[in-house]
Design a protein around this motif. Sequence first.
Motif, PDB file in Angstrom:
ATOM      1  N   LEU A  28       0.831  -1.212   0.000  1.00  0.00           N
ATOM      2  CA  LEU A  28       0.000   0.000   0.000  1.00  0.00           C
ATOM      3  C   LEU A  28       0.860   1.254   0.000  1.00  0.00           C
ATOM      4  O   LEU A  28       0.542   2.239  -0.674  1.00  0.00           O
ATOM      5  N   GLY A  29       1.965   1.223   0.746  1.00  0.00           N
ATOM      6  CA  GLY A  29       2.877   2.372   0.777  1.00  0.00           C
ATOM      7  C   GLY A  29       3.424   2.698  -0.599  1.00  0.00           C
ATOM      8  O   GLY A  29       3.447   3.862  -1.016  1.00  0.00           O
ATOM      9  N   LEU A  30       3.838   1.670  -1.329  1.00  0.00           N
ATOM     10  CA  LEU A  30       4.389   1.875  -2.679  1.00  0.00           C
ATOM     11  C   LEU A  30       3.302   2.318  -3.658  1.00  0.00           C
ATOM     12  O   LEU A  30       3.525   3.182  -4.506  1.00  0.00           O
ATOM     13  N   MET A  31       2.111   1.710  -3.520  1.00  0.00           N
ATOM     14  CA  MET A  31       1.010   2.070  -4.422  1.00  0.00           C
ATOM     15  C   MET A  31       0.581   3.520  -4.197  1.00  0.00           C
ATOM     16  O   MET A  31       0.407   4.288  -5.141  1.00  0.00           O
ATOM     17  N   TRP A  32       0.448   3.920  -2.926  1.00  0.00           N
ATOM     18  CA  TRP A  32       0.035   5.293  -2.624  1.00  0.00           C
ATOM     19  C   TRP A  32       1.115   6.303  -3.006  1.00  0.00           C
ATOM     20  O   TRP A  32       0.805   7.430  -3.415  1.00  0.00           O
ATOM     21  N   LYS A  33       2.370   5.917  -2.872  1.00  0.00           N
ATOM     22  CA  LYS A  33       3.460   6.818  -3.285  1.00  0.00           C
ATOM     23  C   LYS A  33       3.341   7.124  -4.781  1.00  0.00           C
ATOM     24  O   LYS A  33       3.442   8.280  -5.218  1.00  0.00           O
ATOM     25  N   ALA A  34       3.105   6.080  -5.581  1.00  0.00           N
ATOM     26  CA  ALA A  34       2.949   6.260  -7.026  1.00  0.00           C
ATOM     27  C   ALA A  34       1.673   7.050  -7.333  1.00  0.00           C
ATOM     28  O   ALA A  34       1.661   7.929  -8.202  1.00  0.00           O
ATOM     29  N   HIS A  35       0.606   6.744  -6.617  1.00  0.00           N
ATOM     30  CA  HIS A  35      -0.689   7.400  -6.826  1.00  0.00           C
ATOM     31  C   HIS A  35      -0.574   8.915  -6.595  1.00  0.00           C
ATOM     32  O   HIS A  35      -1.016   9.724  -7.424  1.00  0.00           O
ATOM     33  N   THR A  36       0.030   9.301  -5.467  1.00  0.00           N
ATOM     34  CA  THR A  36       0.162  10.730  -5.156  1.00  0.00           C
ATOM     35  C   THR A  36       1.162  11.412  -6.098  1.00  0.00           C
ATOM     36  O   THR A  36       1.005  12.582  -6.421  1.00  0.00           O
ATOM     37  N   SER A  37       2.170  10.668  -6.570  1.00  0.00           N
ATOM     38  CA  SER A  37       3.109  11.208  -7.570  1.00  0.00           C
ATOM     39  C   SER A  37       2.382  11.543  -8.869  1.00  0.00           C
ATOM     40  O   SER A  37       2.631  12.570  -9.488  1.00  0.00           O
ATOM     41  N   SER A  38       1.463  10.646  -9.265  1.00  0.00           N
ATOM     42  CA  SER A  38       0.675  10.875 -10.486  1.00  0.00           C
ATOM     43  C   SER A  38      -0.133  12.157 -10.373  1.00  0.00           C
ATOM     44  O   SER A  38      -0.165  12.976 -11.293  1.00  0.00           O
ATOM     45  N   ILE A  39      -0.796  12.330  -9.242  1.00  0.00           N
ATOM     46  CA  ILE A  39      -1.626  13.524  -9.051  1.00  0.00           C
ATOM     47  C   ILE A  39      -0.762  14.785  -8.999  1.00  0.00           C
ATOM     48  O   ILE A  39      -1.088  15.798  -9.619  1.00  0.00           O
ATOM     49  N   ALA A  40       0.355  14.705  -8.273  1.00  0.00           N
ATOM     50  CA  ALA A  40       1.241  15.877  -8.155  1.00  0.00           C
ATOM     51  C   ALA A  40       1.808  16.285  -9.517  1.00  0.00           C
ATOM     52  O   ALA A  40       1.986  17.475  -9.798  1.00  0.00           O
ATOM     53  N   TYR A  41       2.069  15.309 -10.380  1.00  0.00           N
ATOM     54  CA  TYR A  41       2.607  15.600 -11.710  1.00  0.00           C
ATOM     55  C   TYR A  41       1.523  16.207 -12.612  1.00  0.00           C
ATOM     56  O   TYR A  41       1.775  17.158 -13.358  1.00  0.00           O
ATOM     57  N   ALA A  42       0.313  15.652 -12.513  1.00  0.00           N
ATOM     58  CA  ALA A  42      -0.761  16.058 -13.435  1.00  0.00           C
ATOM     59  C   ALA A  42      -1.456  17.363 -13.018  1.00  0.00           C
ATOM     60  O   ALA A  42      -1.944  18.102 -13.871  1.00  0.00           O
ATOM     61  N   LEU A  43      -1.480  17.646 -11.727  1.00  0.00           N
ATOM     62  CA  LEU A  43      -2.235  18.796 -11.216  1.00  0.00           C
ATOM     63  C   LEU A  43      -1.852  20.124 -11.877  1.00  0.00           C
ATOM     64  O   LEU A  43      -2.727  20.823 -12.416  1.00  0.00           O
ATOM     65  N   PRO A  44      -0.570  20.504 -11.873  1.00  0.00           N
ATOM     66  CA  PRO A  44      -0.233  21.786 -12.537  1.00  0.00           C
ATOM     67  C   PRO A  44      -0.429  21.742 -14.049  1.00  0.00           C
ATOM     68  O   PRO A  44      -0.782  22.733 -14.676  1.00  0.00           O
ATOM     69  N   LYS A  45      -0.229  20.552 -14.622  1.00  0.00           N
ATOM     70  CA  LYS A  45      -0.361  20.387 -16.078  1.00  0.00           C
ATOM     71  C   LYS A  45      -1.785  20.685 -16.561  1.00  0.00           C
ATOM     72  O   LYS A  45      -1.983  21.244 -17.636  1.00  0.00           O
ATOM     73  N   PHE A  46      -2.778  20.336 -15.740  1.00  0.00           N
ATOM     74  CA  PHE A  46      -4.172  20.456 -16.182  1.00  0.00           C
ATOM     75  C   PHE A  46      -4.944  21.573 -15.487  1.00  0.00           C
ATOM     76  O   PHE A  46      -6.175  21.600 -15.524  1.00  0.00           O
ATOM     77  N   GLN A  47      -4.221  22.488 -14.875  1.00  0.00           N
ATOM     78  CA  GLN A  47      -4.840  23.631 -14.205  1.00  0.00           C
ATOM     79  C   GLN A  47      -5.789  24.376 -15.148  1.00  0.00           C
ATOM     80  O   GLN A  47      -6.874  24.797 -14.754  1.00  0.00           O
ATOM     81  N   GLY A  48      -5.376  24.522 -16.406  1.00  0.00           N
ATOM     82  CA  GLY A  48      -6.178  25.249 -17.398  1.00  0.00           C
ATOM     83  C   GLY A  48      -7.502  24.590 -17.723  1.00  0.00           C
ATOM     84  O   GLY A  48      -8.440  25.255 -18.188  1.00  0.00           O
ATOM     85  N   ARG A  49      -7.627  23.278 -17.472  1.00  0.00           N
ATOM     86  CA  ARG A  49      -8.884  22.567 -17.759  1.00  0.00           C
ATOM     87  C   ARG A  49      -9.985  22.957 -16.765  1.00  0.00           C
ATOM     88  O   ARG A  49     -11.167  22.783 -17.050  1.00  0.00           O
TER      89      ARG A  49
END
Length: 349
Positions: free
Chosen positions: A218-239
């Motif tokens: 779960l630790g590894l899965m959540w680390k990847a999950h939150t990394s995905s969101i942190a990467y995508a969040l600024p990218k899609f701000q304009g949406r």
Amino acid sequence: FGIHALLVVTVTLSPVPAAALSENDVTGEDVYPPLWDLAPANLLDFPVKDNKIVINAWNYQDRLGVYKSLLSASAKYFDAFGPQNSGNILWGLPLQHGWQFRTGRLADPSGVTSCGYENGEPLCQSARSWWSSMNYYLSIIPFLGAVEAGLFGQLPYEVEISPPEEQKDDFCYSVKDCWSHMPKLMDDWKSFFEYLLSTEHKAVSSGSLSSFKLDEALGLMWKAHTSSIAYALPKFQGRLKYLSDPEANFGEDWANAVDFIAATHFSTNLLTTHEFQAFLPQRMLVEGDVLPSISDFSPEQNKVLLSMRALHKVNKLTGGLLLKLWQKAMSTEAGRKIGRELIESLPSS
């Protein structure tokens, strides 16, 4: 604003314990994402073109098929955690996606195209949709990380993801392409799947596939999950501009809340995630929706949305200190257990 107050705010985001559902409920149709039975069951069910498995990630059923193949290929690692693969911690991803589809969040929010609408192209996912774009990084990236890790064994073909009709530069389309654009993110997901695969080598001596610690997985899965969101969040701000103010706020509140839930290593198995989603809004928020008194939402849904709003505001106000304090409190297995228990018990108390 102490840790106890933070717990009180955070626990309102979470479900009643999974034990509230019996094992018989695992087979209930309504537990699964919409159209789950119609999605491709494994990678070779997708079309093969020019020696490549081609996946149209802008079609809801295809994206669902990506999840289905991930769950199928990883099922053996979770046998000990529930019948019929219900204990698989990857269930959180397709169930969230199914909720987004059911509530109209994957459709073109600008209204320029008929993508995602019942009277147009109901299975279409719009690249203009903030939710659909964010979800790409929680579906296609994990999937390509799994391909690279070897979860599917030696595939007879390469995998290629079809680009959307617009905004093509915001996404990547193959293992090689994604590695060159976002190596850390790909590595986080690959590491999670490699951890699962490593249990097969250990199984030879132990005689049991589930030799890994669920907390570690779960630790590894959540680390990847939150990394995905942190990467995508600024990218899609304009949406977010295509959404109503209440819906845009909710989207950002949701992204913030995931960080808090992730810190507890919350188990995203089938039943727990299904229970959780009852507290999420079952339609898009519109102008005029005022918390905590949205008339067609349950008191619990209003409460959860208000709590998410407050959590995000306070975290922002403290420059992220609130999240850091919470993560510190959740930094031991004992702390995480208390966090999860508080999360599970508060709604029923």
